[in-house]
Design a protein around this motif. Structure first.
Motif, mmCIF file in Angstrom:
data_model
loop_
_atom_site.group_PDB
_atom_site.id
_atom_site.type_symbol
_atom_site.label_atom_id
_atom_site.label_comp_id
_atom_site.label_asym_id
_atom_site.label_seq_id
_atom_site.Cartn_x
_atom_site.Cartn_y
_atom_site.Cartn_z
ATOM 1 N N THR A 477 -0.167 6.969 5.045
ATOM 2 C CA THR A 477 -0.998 5.927 6.287
ATOM 3 C C THR A 477 -1.994 5.213 5.678
ATOM 4 O O THR A 477 -2.578 4.270 6.486
ATOM 5 C CB THR A 477 -1.559 6.650 7.324
ATOM 6 N N ASN A 478 -2.341 5.296 4.293
ATOM 7 C CA ASN A 478 -3.501 4.291 3.838
ATOM 8 C C ASN A 478 -3.037 3.672 2.576
ATOM 9 O O ASN A 478 -3.204 4.427 1.550
ATOM 10 C CB ASN A 478 -4.593 5.298 3.708
ATOM 11 N N PRO A 479 -2.176 2.784 2.518
ATOM 12 C CA PRO A 479 -1.660 2.077 1.230
ATOM 13 C C PRO A 479 -2.939 1.883 0.246
ATOM 14 O O PRO A 479 -2.583 1.755 -0.834
ATOM 15 C CB PRO A 479 -0.752 1.000 1.704
ATOM 16 N N HIS A 480 -3.991 1.603 0.823
ATOM 17 C CA HIS A 480 -5.192 1.400 0.050
ATOM 18 C C HIS A 480 -5.706 2.280 -0.753
ATOM 19 O O HIS A 480 -6.390 2.339 -1.765
ATOM 20 C CB HIS A 480 -6.233 0.713 0.587
ATOM 21 N N VAL A 481 -5.429 3.496 -0.473
ATOM 22 C CA VAL A 481 -5.699 4.822 -1.260
ATOM 23 C C VAL A 481 -4.604 5.253 -2.273
ATOM 24 O O VAL A 481 -3.368 5.493 -1.854
ATOM 25 C CB VAL A 481 -5.653 6.079 -0.147
ATOM 26 N N ARG A 482 -4.863 4.746 -3.517
ATOM 27 C CA ARG A 482 -3.541 4.806 -4.339
ATOM 28 C C ARG A 482 -3.478 6.152 -4.798
ATOM 29 O O ARG A 482 -2.581 6.485 -5.316
ATOM 30 C CB ARG A 482 -4.179 3.947 -5.535
ATOM 31 N N TRP A 483 -4.643 7.021 -4.876
ATOM 32 C CA TRP A 483 -4.613 8.693 -5.253
ATOM 33 C C TRP A 483 -5.497 9.296 -4.560
ATOM 34 O O TRP A 483 -6.667 8.748 -4.279
ATOM 35 C CB TRP A 483 -4.785 8.448 -6.852
ATOM 36 N N THR A 484 -5.364 10.409 -4.187
ATOM 37 C CA THR A 484 -6.180 11.465 -3.717
ATOM 38 C C THR A 484 -5.581 12.791 -4.281
ATOM 39 O O THR A 484 -4.772 12.896 -4.142
ATOM 40 C CB THR A 484 -6.492 11.305 -2.367
ATOM 41 N N GLU A 485 -6.718 13.717 -4.347
ATOM 42 C CA GLU A 485 -6.473 14.905 -4.804
ATOM 43 C C GLU A 485 -7.615 15.965 -4.023
ATOM 44 O O GLU A 485 -8.842 15.512 -3.920
ATOM 45 C CB GLU A 485 -6.643 15.350 -6.237
#
Length: 541
Positions: A477-485
């Motif tokens: 839902t957040n294409p601007h978030v390229r990666w999260t852990e």
């Protein structure tokens, strides 16, 4: 959090050239062994806010056993200091004396000037025939120096009761860093057992109750500075620091905090004044005559670092007012300073130390500005469903204003360094004016050193299926978030070159074990002239 969901609830939801040569020589392996200092200088030494010709030095003296932190007892005392070009102090380049006493909790701050740029120095303090541990620091390059590389350690959110500060030890041992950037929540105000630590208290904090008074905050600062790994990192490198909310109270704003009840805990202004006084006594940070700590450091023509204060001037968090242009997270004066500094900087990279995440977090919906009139009829905020109004998401007007200014002034190569949310993120910053695919800046968010994140809240093992699903839903839902852990504790290492700015994330195997291992988990970079992120396949060499 007020009228919304705080970060802990959010995490639960997510779980559902010459200058170059000089700098290279400055980053030889160093750092004290991970053993806490003793004697009269038992809280270690530190340096901060390096300039081309100077640096701020810090220590705390315990002249007698009665002079315990926060006690208000103990004699006035004269402390000497020395700076040398070598760790053996065969040649003293600068020296002096300074007086301290109970009025400032026996802390010592020395503003040293007249030093050479881009140079490594060693320093120490003396009292009654004895010396403190030796600290190592380095000055910044000349303002116009052409340098090729900087490496920074980046950390945030260190809860004493949540575990051990091994992340600090690993940064101290690297030997390739020029500066440590701490993005807030250096300590926590809660009483023992009040802040989630995966269901257990790893090591009890002092004082055992919530910090409210000047003595309380002084004792809490002193407790943290007995940690050997924290002492090692302070002694190894200069720091650039800002505060977030827990240096005072959870979800602080300009006139109060979620974790402050005036009827039971006294006047908030008095608590704030006590917390700020203790902070400025115990931390190697420069403040203006009015107490302001937002400031800018420069590292030649390669990078500026603007450290923000996002607590002192902000409006109260308000679930229904996230789009209100009269509400602010920075305050008018700081926003003007920030925009002007970014637009007029001639540095290749404009780094911004932001204690809370500036990137949008759209959960379960498209942003309202893509939904058109329907969103207005439904009363949705411009970012759709806002889960954490304590971040920039709660202050859309300020974020839009800043991003619009970057676009209007054609300001590129802006990178936000962020903490607070206890998890790891690589983001491209977009708003309504940029559209989804044309980011205005990049953002790298480092995890907590020890404070709980998703797996801790859920009492699950790290890298579990629930956390992985949460990360996948966020990215979907957040294409601007390229990666999260969402599970790892640890630290970041930022490398800045003329062609790219890159963050590497390192996570600890077990924050509850002092000797835990550390592992590289991801690297993301942004190239000069672009705000688009790219993934790296191996760690920095």
């Amino acid at each position: 959090m007020v009228n919304g969901i705080d970060r802990r609830t959010l995490l639960r939801v997510a779980g559902a050239s010459a200058g170059t040569a000089a700098l290279a020589s400055a980053t030889v392996a160093g750092g004290n062994p991970a053993q806490a200092a003793g004697g009269a200088f038992r809280h270690g030494v530190a340096s901060g806010d390096p300039l081309p010709n100077g640096v701020l030095l810090w220590t705390r003296l315990t002249p007698t056993e009665a002079a315990q932190p926060g006690s208000g007892h103990g004699p006035e005392a004269q402390v000497s200091w020395q700076i040398s070009a070598d760790p053996d102090f065969t040649t003293s380049l600068a020296q002096g004396t300074i007086r301290t006493g109970p009025a400032r909790d026996h802390t010592v701050r020395v503003e040293v000037s007249g030093l050479e740029p881009a140079t490594t120095y060693w320093y120490r303090f003396g009292y009654d025939g004895g010396w403190s541990p030796t600290g190592r620091t380095m000055t910044a390059p000349d303002l116009d120096a052409e340098i090729d590389r900087l490496r920074l350690g980046v950390v945030s959110c260190s809860n004493w009761e949540g575990g051990y500060f091994a992340a600090y030890r690993y940064l101290a041992e690297r030997g390739d860093l020029n500066l440590v950037v701490h993005l807030g929540d250096y300590l926590y105000e809660y009483g023992t057992g009040e802040l989630g630590t995966g269901g257990q208290v790893i090591r009890p904090v002092s004082p055992p109750h919530e910090t409210l008074t000047l003595a309380d905050y002084r004792i809490r600062h002193a407790t943290y500075k007995t940690d050997p790994d924290l002492q090692a990192l302070h002694a190894a490198l200069p720091w650039a620091i800002t505060w977030d909310d827990h240096e005072v109270a959870n979800n602080q704003w300009s006139g109060g905090a979620e974790n402050h009840t005036p009827g039971d805990e006294g006047d908030f202004a008095a608590r704030l004044a006590a917390a700020r006084q203790a902070y400025l006594e115990w931390m190697p940070v420069r403040a203006g005559v009015d107490g302001a700590i937002y400031r800018r450091l420069r590292f030649g023509r390669l990078a500026d670092l603007s450290m923000l204060d996002l607590r002192t001037y902000r409006s109260k968090q308000n679930w229904g007012g996230v789009d209100d242009p009269d509400r602010t997270i920075t305050g008018e004066e700081q926003m003007t300073w920030l925009k002007s500094g970014l637009a007029t900087s001639d540095a290749r990279w404009k780094l911004v130390g932001s204690s809370v995440m500036i990137s949008r977090l759209d959960v379960g919906t498209l942003p309202a500005w893509l939904l058109g009139p329907l969103a207005e009829l439904l009363g949705m905020s411009q970012n759709g469903v806002v889960l954490n109004t304590d971040q920039w998401d709660g202050y859309n007007a300020d974020r839009n204003d800043l991003v619009d200014h970057l676009r209007a002034t054609d300001t590129h190569d802006v990178v936000f360094l962020t903490g607070d949310i206890h998890t790891s993120w690589a983001n491209e910053i977009t708003t309504k004016s940029t559209g989804p695919w044309s980011p205005a800046a990049a953002e790298f968010v480092v995890p907590s050193v020890t404070t709980d994140n998703v797996d801790d809240f859920l009492r699950l093992r790290p890298d579990n299926a629930v956390s992985k699903l949460g990360a996948s839903l966020i990215r979907a839902t957040n294409p601007h978030v390229r990666w999260t852990e969402l599970d790892g504790h640890g630290y970041g290492v930022l490398e800045i070159t003329r062609t790219a700015c890159r963050m590497d994330w390192y996570h600890l195997a077990d924050r509850t074990t002092p000797t835990t291992s550390s592992q590289w988990v991801a690297g993301w970079s942004v190239g000069a002239g672009s705000a688009k992120l790219r993934q790296e396949s191996s760690p920095l060499s």
